[in-house]
Design a protein around this motif. Sequence first.
Motif, PDB file in Angstrom:
ATOM      1  N   ASN A  71      -5.731   2.697  -9.325  1.00  0.00           N
ATOM      2  CA  ASN A  71      -5.691   1.280  -9.699  1.00  0.00           C
ATOM      3  C   ASN A  71      -4.735   0.444  -8.857  1.00  0.00           C
ATOM      4  O   ASN A  71      -4.593  -0.768  -9.080  1.00  0.00           O
ATOM      5  CB  ASN A  71      -5.315   1.161 -11.181  1.00  0.00           C
ATOM      6  CG  ASN A  71      -6.419   1.669 -12.081  1.00  0.00           C
ATOM      7  OD1 ASN A  71      -7.382   0.973 -12.351  1.00  0.00           O
ATOM      8  ND2 ASN A  71      -6.309   2.929 -12.523  1.00  0.00           N
ATOM      9  N   ASN A  72      -4.037   1.087  -7.937  1.00  0.00           N
ATOM     10  CA  ASN A  72      -3.087   0.363  -7.086  1.00  0.00           C
ATOM     11  C   ASN A  72      -3.225   0.793  -5.639  1.00  0.00           C
ATOM     12  O   ASN A  72      -2.294   1.314  -5.024  1.00  0.00           O
ATOM     13  CB  ASN A  72      -1.649   0.608  -7.569  1.00  0.00           C
ATOM     14  CG  ASN A  72      -1.390   0.009  -8.925  1.00  0.00           C
ATOM     15  OD1 ASN A  72      -1.013  -1.148  -9.048  1.00  0.00           O
ATOM     16  ND2 ASN A  72      -1.594   0.794  -9.969  1.00  0.00           N
ATOM     17  N   LYS A  73      -4.391   0.611  -5.087  1.00  0.00           N
ATOM     18  CA  LYS A  73      -4.661   1.058  -3.702  1.00  0.00           C
ATOM     19  C   LYS A  73      -4.079   0.070  -2.706  1.00  0.00           C
ATOM     20  O   LYS A  73      -3.962  -1.103  -2.974  1.00  0.00           O
ATOM     21  CB  LYS A  73      -6.162   1.228  -3.509  1.00  0.00           C
ATOM     22  CG  LYS A  73      -6.682   2.444  -4.267  1.00  0.00           C
ATOM     23  CD  LYS A  73      -8.179   2.587  -4.114  1.00  0.00           C
ATOM     24  CE  LYS A  73      -8.696   3.774  -4.898  1.00  0.00           C
ATOM     25  NZ  LYS A  73     -10.146   3.902  -4.863  1.00  0.00           N
ATOM     26  N   MET A 131       0.845  -1.210   0.000  1.00  0.00           N
ATOM     27  CA  MET A 131       0.000   0.000   0.000  1.00  0.00           C
ATOM     28  C   MET A 131       0.879   1.258   0.000  1.00  0.00           C
ATOM     29  O   MET A 131       1.877   1.327   0.709  1.00  0.00           O
ATOM     30  CB  MET A 131      -0.883   0.003   1.247  1.00  0.00           C
ATOM     31  CG  MET A 131      -1.957   1.066   1.210  1.00  0.00           C
ATOM     32  SD  MET A 131      -3.069   0.878   2.618  1.00  0.00           S
ATOM     33  CE  MET A 131      -4.134   2.275   2.365  1.00  0.00           C
ATOM     34  N   ILE A 132       0.489   2.207  -0.820  1.00  0.00           N
ATOM     35  CA  ILE A 132       1.283   3.437  -0.941  1.00  0.00           C
ATOM     36  C   ILE A 132       0.776   4.486   0.046  1.00  0.00           C
ATOM     37  O   ILE A 132      -0.350   4.964  -0.048  1.00  0.00           O
ATOM     38  CB  ILE A 132       1.224   3.985  -2.385  1.00  0.00           C
ATOM     39  CG1 ILE A 132       1.815   2.945  -3.352  1.00  0.00           C
ATOM     40  CG2 ILE A 132       2.006   5.292  -2.494  1.00  0.00           C
ATOM     41  CD1 ILE A 132       1.619   3.260  -4.800  1.00  0.00           C
ATOM     42  N   LYS A 133       1.621   4.827   1.009  1.00  0.00           N
ATOM     43  CA  LYS A 133       1.243   5.831   2.010  1.00  0.00           C
ATOM     44  C   LYS A 133       2.096   7.091   1.938  1.00  0.00           C
ATOM     45  O   LYS A 133       1.661   8.166   2.321  1.00  0.00           O
ATOM     46  CB  LYS A 133       1.374   5.226   3.415  1.00  0.00           C
ATOM     47  CG  LYS A 133       0.357   4.136   3.709  1.00  0.00           C
ATOM     48  CD  LYS A 133       0.527   3.619   5.134  1.00  0.00           C
ATOM     49  CE  LYS A 133      -0.524   2.553   5.452  1.00  0.00           C
ATOM     50  NZ  LYS A 133      -0.357   2.019   6.825  1.00  0.00           N
ATOM     51  N   LYS A 134       3.340   6.936   1.442  1.00  0.00           N
ATOM     52  CA  LYS A 134       4.262   8.077   1.411  1.00  0.00           C
ATOM     53  C   LYS A 134       4.987   8.122   0.062  1.00  0.00           C
ATOM     54  O   LYS A 134       5.609   7.144  -0.345  1.00  0.00           O
ATOM     55  CB  LYS A 134       5.276   7.941   2.556  1.00  0.00           C
ATOM     56  CG  LYS A 134       6.117   9.182   2.811  1.00  0.00           C
ATOM     57  CD  LYS A 134       6.957   8.961   4.076  1.00  0.00           C
ATOM     58  CE  LYS A 134       7.783  10.174   4.433  1.00  0.00           C
ATOM     59  NZ  LYS A 134       8.595   9.935   5.650  1.00  0.00           N
ATOM     60  N   ILE A 135       4.881   9.275  -0.608  1.00  0.00           N
ATOM     61  CA  ILE A 135       5.480   9.430  -1.940  1.00  0.00           C
ATOM     62  C   ILE A 135       6.489  10.570  -1.923  1.00  0.00           C
ATOM     63  O   ILE A 135       6.183  11.682  -1.475  1.00  0.00           O
ATOM     64  CB  ILE A 135       4.405   9.729  -3.010  1.00  0.00           C
ATOM     65  CG1 ILE A 135       3.341   8.623  -3.031  1.00  0.00           C
ATOM     66  CG2 ILE A 135       5.028   9.880  -4.391  1.00  0.00           C
ATOM     67  CD1 ILE A 135       2.157   8.914  -3.929  1.00  0.00           C
ATOM     68  N   LEU A 136       7.687  10.289  -2.408  1.00  0.00           N
ATOM     69  CA  LEU A 136       8.690  11.350  -2.518  1.00  0.00           C
ATOM     70  C   LEU A 136       8.677  11.911  -3.933  1.00  0.00           C
ATOM     71  O   LEU A 136       8.871  11.185  -4.908  1.00  0.00           O
ATOM     72  CB  LEU A 136      10.079  10.810  -2.176  1.00  0.00           C
ATOM     73  CG  LEU A 136      11.159  11.901  -2.043  1.00  0.00           C
ATOM     74  CD1 LEU A 136      12.155  11.555  -0.954  1.00  0.00           C
ATOM     75  CD2 LEU A 136      11.894  12.142  -3.351  1.00  0.00           C
ATOM     76  N   ILE A 137       8.403  13.204  -4.040  1.00  0.00           N
ATOM     77  CA  ILE A 137       8.408  13.908  -5.325  1.00  0.00           C
ATOM     78  C   ILE A 137       9.730  14.669  -5.409  1.00  0.00           C
ATOM     79  O   ILE A 137       9.984  15.568  -4.605  1.00  0.00           O
ATOM     80  CB  ILE A 137       7.241  14.921  -5.438  1.00  0.00           C
ATOM     81  CG1 ILE A 137       5.900  14.291  -5.016  1.00  0.00           C
ATOM     82  CG2 ILE A 137       7.175  15.533  -6.828  1.00  0.00           C
ATOM     83  CD1 ILE A 137       5.331  13.286  -5.960  1.00  0.00           C
ATOM     84  N   SER A 138      10.569  14.324  -6.381  1.00  0.00           N
ATOM     85  CA  SER A 138      11.901  14.932  -6.424  1.00  0.00           C
ATOM     86  C   SER A 138      11.895  16.299  -7.125  1.00  0.00           C
ATOM     87  O   SER A 138      12.649  16.552  -8.065  1.00  0.00           O
ATOM     88  CB  SER A 138      12.895  13.987  -7.094  1.00  0.00           C
ATOM     89  OG  SER A 138      12.470  13.693  -8.415  1.00  0.00           O
ATOM     90  N   GLN A 139      11.024  17.167  -6.641  1.00  0.00           N
ATOM     91  CA  GLN A 139      10.917  18.550  -7.123  1.00  0.00           C
ATOM     92  C   GLN A 139      10.637  19.453  -5.926  1.00  0.00           C
ATOM     93  O   GLN A 139      10.176  18.981  -4.879  1.00  0.00           O
ATOM     94  CB  GLN A 139       9.771  18.683  -8.135  1.00  0.00           C
ATOM     95  CG  GLN A 139      10.114  18.196  -9.530  1.00  0.00           C
ATOM     96  CD  GLN A 139       9.026  18.571 -10.525  1.00  0.00           C
ATOM     97  OE1 GLN A 139       7.852  18.679 -10.178  1.00  0.00           O
ATOM     98  NE2 GLN A 139       9.397  18.759 -11.768  1.00  0.00           N
ATOM     99  N   ASP A 155      -7.156  13.330  -1.728  1.00  0.00           N
ATOM    100  CA  ASP A 155      -8.071  12.305  -2.255  1.00  0.00           C
ATOM    101  C   ASP A 155      -7.651  10.875  -1.909  1.00  0.00           C
ATOM    102  O   ASP A 155      -8.499  10.001  -1.731  1.00  0.00           O
ATOM    103  CB  ASP A 155      -8.190  12.441  -3.781  1.00  0.00           C
ATOM    104  CG  ASP A 155      -8.867  13.743  -4.193  1.00  0.00           C
ATOM    105  OD1 ASP A 155      -9.478  14.388  -3.314  1.00  0.00           O
ATOM    106  OD2 ASP A 155      -8.762  14.132  -5.378  1.00  0.00           O
ATOM    107  N   PHE A 156      -6.329  10.648  -1.832  1.00  0.00           N
ATOM    108  CA  PHE A 156      -5.865   9.274  -1.616  1.00  0.00           C
ATOM    109  C   PHE A 156      -5.262   9.065  -0.222  1.00  0.00           C
ATOM    110  O   PHE A 156      -4.798   7.971   0.092  1.00  0.00           O
ATOM    111  CB  PHE A 156      -4.834   8.897  -2.694  1.00  0.00           C
ATOM    112  CG  PHE A 156      -5.440   8.840  -4.070  1.00  0.00           C
ATOM    113  CD1 PHE A 156      -6.100   7.707  -4.515  1.00  0.00           C
ATOM    114  CD2 PHE A 156      -5.369   9.940  -4.911  1.00  0.00           C
ATOM    115  CE1 PHE A 156      -6.664   7.658  -5.777  1.00  0.00           C
ATOM    116  CE2 PHE A 156      -5.938   9.910  -6.181  1.00  0.00           C
ATOM    117  CZ  PHE A 156      -6.593   8.760  -6.620  1.00  0.00           C
ATOM    118  N   GLY A 157      -5.251  10.121   0.587  1.00  0.00           N
ATOM    119  CA  GLY A 157      -4.733  10.006   1.946  1.00  0.00           C
ATOM    120  C   GLY A 157      -3.258   9.632   2.002  1.00  0.00           C
ATOM    121  O   GLY A 157      -2.824   8.897   2.884  1.00  0.00           O
ATOM    122  N   VAL A 158      -2.494  10.142   1.019  1.00  0.00           N
ATOM    123  CA  VAL A 158      -1.052   9.841   1.006  1.00  0.00           C
ATOM    124  C   VAL A 158      -0.260  11.070   1.465  1.00  0.00           C
ATOM    125  O   VAL A 158      -0.709  12.206   1.314  1.00  0.00           O
ATOM    126  CB  VAL A 158      -0.567   9.411  -0.400  1.00  0.00           C
ATOM    127  CG1 VAL A 158      -1.173   8.083  -0.799  1.00  0.00           C
ATOM    128  CG2 VAL A 158      -0.866  10.475  -1.453  1.00  0.00           C
TER     129      VAL A 158
END
Length: 248
Positions: free
Chosen positions: A246-248, A1-9, A25-28
């Motif tokens: 599509n990948n919750k 499950m994806i909870k934390k996303i690193l955006i390299s910007q 919307d996705f609670g990430v």
Amino acid sequence: MIKKILISQPEPSSEKSPYFDIAKDFGVELVFRPFIKVEGLSPKEFRQQKISLLDFTAVVFTSRHAIDNYFNLAKEMRITIPEDMKYFCVTETIALYIQKYVQYRKRKVFFGTTGKIDSLIPTMVKHKTEKYLVPLSSVHNDDIERLLDAKKLHHKECVMYRTVSNDFTEEEAKSFDCDMLVFFSPSGIKAFTKNFPEFTQGNVRIATFGPATAKAVTDAGYRLDLEAPTKEFPSMTGALQHYLENNK
């Protein structure tokens, strides 16, 4: 499950950024942390190219970094840019950014429509007598030079800035625990592998923007889970939103 996303910007300055909608919307949790940073050349380094800013009557800007470093170098070298200097920019956004340094006048600021140099060429050809200076990054190809040569324009390319790794602190490296990484340039991948030489991908998803970035990921031996842009999703935020649905 994806909870934390690193955006390299860098974090978007506008609260209306689609990234913040995705977080809601996705609670990430989104972490904005560039892996690379732009560094200007020193006057001493620039002088080694044996170029005088005042030998030119027009400047071609392909990015805001180019604008910043052009005017910063002029200031550091105590050069006063003439009032009648003309500026040719690949987009209107970049053209408007010039206001940070000089008064914006339509008769001396011109811009293209597509974000590529091609759309700027017809305007430059109308000003065939100008002597064009093109500030670039240390990493660039010869496309602009070839295009201007083909139109027999008087021009000179020069390096004014470079991209370097924005190294993680020891503390940042220790607390690194993201479920997904989003990259936007091959140099970002290079900086990541430098900072995390022992990184094992496992379940960590990797997303990229642009074909060169995608290739850099696979060349580094990582698995690519999401690639943008596509015809269906021309932006990273659109592609990311679809992926999370599509990948919750």
